[in-house]
Design an enzyme around this catalytic site. Structure first.
Site, PDB file in Angstrom:
ATOM      1  N   ASP A   1       0.806  -1.214   0.000  1.00 45.99           N
ATOM      2  CA  ASP A   1       0.000   0.000   0.000  1.00 45.99           C
ATOM      3  C   ASP A   1       0.843   1.270   0.000  1.00 45.99           C
ATOM      4  O   ASP A   1       0.313   2.380   0.004  1.00 45.99           O
ATOM      5  CB  ASP A   1      -0.922   0.003   1.222  1.00 45.99           C
ATOM      6  CG  ASP A   1      -0.149  -0.155   2.528  1.00 45.99           C
ATOM      7  OD1 ASP A   1       0.504  -1.189   2.705  1.00 45.99           O
ATOM      8  OD2 ASP A   1      -0.206   0.761   3.373  1.00 45.99           O
TER       9      ASP A   1
ATOM     10  N   TYR B   1      -0.488   1.254  15.434  1.00 49.71           N
ATOM     11  CA  TYR B   1       0.875   1.689  15.744  1.00 49.71           C
ATOM     12  C   TYR B   1       0.870   2.805  16.778  1.00 49.71           C
ATOM     13  O   TYR B   1      -0.062   3.624  16.824  1.00 49.71           O
ATOM     14  CB  TYR B   1       1.565   2.215  14.482  1.00 49.71           C
ATOM     15  CG  TYR B   1       1.735   1.186  13.403  1.00 49.71           C
ATOM     16  CD1 TYR B   1       2.775   0.261  13.449  1.00 49.71           C
ATOM     17  CD2 TYR B   1       0.862   1.141  12.332  1.00 49.71           C
ATOM     18  CE1 TYR B   1       2.933  -0.677  12.460  1.00 49.71           C
ATOM     19  CE2 TYR B   1       1.008   0.197  11.332  1.00 49.71           C
ATOM     20  CZ  TYR B   1       2.045  -0.709  11.396  1.00 49.71           C
ATOM     21  OH  TYR B   1       2.197  -1.657  10.417  1.00 49.71           O
ATOM     22  N   PRO B   2       1.932   2.883  17.596  1.00 46.99           N
ATOM     23  CA  PRO B   2       2.092   4.011  18.516  1.00 46.99           C
ATOM     24  C   PRO B   2       2.814   5.152  17.804  1.00 46.99           C
ATOM     25  O   PRO B   2       4.047   5.193  17.737  1.00 46.99           O
ATOM     26  CB  PRO B   2       2.956   3.412  19.636  1.00 46.99           C
ATOM     27  CG  PRO B   2       3.762   2.341  18.965  1.00 46.99           C
ATOM     28  CD  PRO B   2       2.968   1.856  17.786  1.00 46.99           C
ATOM     29  N   ARG B   3       2.064   6.090  17.265  1.00 45.49           N
ATOM     30  CA  ARG B   3       2.653   7.180  16.485  1.00 45.49           C
ATOM     31  C   ARG B   3       1.931   8.485  16.775  1.00 45.49           C
ATOM     32  O   ARG B   3       0.701   8.537  16.721  1.00 45.49           O
ATOM     33  CB  ARG B   3       2.562   6.885  14.982  1.00 45.49           C
ATOM     34  CG  ARG B   3       3.417   5.709  14.538  1.00 45.49           C
ATOM     35  CD  ARG B   3       3.230   5.434  13.055  1.00 45.49           C
ATOM     36  NE  ARG B   3       4.020   4.283  12.634  1.00 45.49           N
ATOM     37  CZ  ARG B   3       3.904   3.696  11.442  1.00 45.49           C
ATOM     38  NH1 ARG B   3       3.044   4.161  10.552  1.00 45.49           N
ATOM     39  NH2 ARG B   3       4.654   2.657  11.142  1.00 45.49           N
TER      40      ARG B   3
ATOM     41  N   LYS C   1      -1.597  -6.139  13.516  1.00 46.62           N
ATOM     42  CA  LYS C   1      -0.223  -5.908  13.057  1.00 46.62           C
ATOM     43  C   LYS C   1       0.295  -4.702  13.811  1.00 46.62           C
ATOM     44  O   LYS C   1      -0.332  -3.640  13.827  1.00 46.62           O
ATOM     45  CB  LYS C   1      -0.205  -5.639  11.551  1.00 46.62           C
ATOM     46  CG  LYS C   1       1.132  -5.167  10.998  1.00 46.62           C
ATOM     47  CD  LYS C   1       0.964  -4.638   9.573  1.00 46.62           C
ATOM     48  CE  LYS C   1       2.249  -3.984   9.086  1.00 46.62           C
ATOM     49  NZ  LYS C   1       2.036  -3.212   7.835  1.00 46.62           N
TER      50      LYS C   1
ATOM     51  N   GLY D   1      10.591  -4.616   9.183  1.00 49.59           N
ATOM     52  CA  GLY D   1      11.867  -5.292   9.293  1.00 49.59           C
ATOM     53  C   GLY D   1      12.932  -4.268   9.571  1.00 49.59           C
ATOM     54  O   GLY D   1      12.676  -3.061   9.515  1.00 49.59           O
TER      55      GLY D   1
ATOM     56  N   ARG E   1       8.384  -3.056   2.432  1.00 46.61           N
ATOM     57  CA  ARG E   1       9.454  -2.319   1.765  1.00 46.61           C
ATOM     58  C   ARG E   1      10.721  -3.144   1.560  1.00 46.61           C
ATOM     59  O   ARG E   1      11.323  -3.116   0.477  1.00 46.61           O
ATOM     60  CB  ARG E   1       9.780  -1.053   2.564  1.00 46.61           C
ATOM     61  CG  ARG E   1      10.624  -0.042   1.804  1.00 46.61           C
ATOM     62  CD  ARG E   1      10.931   1.150   2.698  1.00 46.61           C
ATOM     63  NE  ARG E   1       9.734   1.678   3.338  1.00 46.61           N
ATOM     64  CZ  ARG E   1       8.907   2.544   2.759  1.00 46.61           C
ATOM     65  NH1 ARG E   1       9.137   2.948   1.529  1.00 46.61           N
ATOM     66  NH2 ARG E   1       7.853   2.979   3.418  1.00 46.61           N
TER      67      ARG E   1
END
Length: 273
Positions: free
Chosen positions: A27, A147-149, A178, A204, A230
């Site tokens: 995406d 996600y923690p953002r 995820k 990764g 990626r």
């Protein structure tokens, strides 16, 4: 019947039938721009399928652009959220598709992105809950990418915080979550132990370190799969890399002791995304 439909679709997300998953997010073309030239997309997809990916994650328009037979043995996940790197707030995700559209495309699952700690967290949580309701109605599996953002996050690798995120995903109706990997990596086991739903490790090591070693380390903590984009689509040999990662995810690779895997990973990557 709908419950059975969800179970059947979940089964298609694991080629080996072991409830483990290697998913390849593609995406990034919305968030960052083209990942490969337009005439190379089919080649990339075939490489991922031939390598043994359990599923790919794409936006709805991309799902319309390739021949269905390319995904001969690979599940299709349609991503419903978007933002771009040009936005005033890159952490503000909005819904750009719905479950019904994904069904018409033949999707096996959908995914929604939520950034906890962002300025628009409340809207994103509401969107996740609404999509979960539609998924229940249609028997569609839901993968929450949580996600923690954002400005309220002090340590995005804190195991307690990641455990909280996994439970947000579960409590709002996701079938899998995820999320980022804790550091030190052995503490990812705490995230897994506290999650009512399967945990997929995101990304990764971005510094070029061994992606397969990363996969071994996180799978040893009890994660039920990897979601790597990626590092795979930018690889000169994506099929070979996917094949090695698939073997790790589905139990076909053995290597150094458990402690060695953990030590190696914690040393080589402090910023896996």
């Amino acid at each position: 019947m709908l419950k059975t439909g969800k179970q059947l679709r979940l089964r298609r997300l694991s080629l080996a039938g072991d409830d483990r998953h290697l998913l390849i997010p593609l995406d990034h073309s919305v968030s960052d721009g083209p990942i490969v030239p337009a005439d190379k997309w089919d080649d990339l997809l075939r490489a991922l399928v031939d390598g043994g990916a359990d599923g790919i994650i794409v936006h709805k328009g991309r799902a319309r652009s390739f021949a269905p037979e390319i995904l001969k043995s690979c599940a299709l996940v349609v991503h419903l959220s978007a933002s771009t790197a040009c936005s005033a707030d890159v952490n503000a995700k909005v819904l750009v598709a719905d479950v019904e559209e994904a069904l018409t495309l033949g999707a096996d699952a959908v995914s929604v992105h939520v950034n906890i700690g962002s300025d628009t967290e409340a809207r994103q949580l509401a969107d996740l809950g609404a999509v979960a309701r539609s998924c229940d109605a249609w028997g569609m599996p839901l993968i929450a990418m949580v996600y923690p953002r954002g400005p309220r996050i002090e340590d995005p690798r804190d195991p307690a915080l990641l455990s909280h995120l996994a439970n947000v995903a579960a409590d709002l109706g996701a079938d899998m979550v995820k999320t980022s990997v804790a550091l030190p990596v052995e503490r990812m086991a705490e995230v897994v132990a506290g999650s009512p739903i399967p945990v997929l490790a995101a990304g990764g090591p971005p510094d070029g370190s061994d992606l397969v070693e990363y996969g071994r380390a996180v799978m040893e903590t009890g994660c039920r799969g990897l979601a790597v984009g990626r590092r795979i689509f930018s690889s000169p040999a994506p099929a070979a890399l996917v094949s090695r990662l698939s073997a790790v995810v589905h139990g076909g690779i053995t290597g150094p002791s458990h402690g060695m895997h953990m030590a190696n990973y914690s040393t080589i990557v402090a910023g896996a995304a």
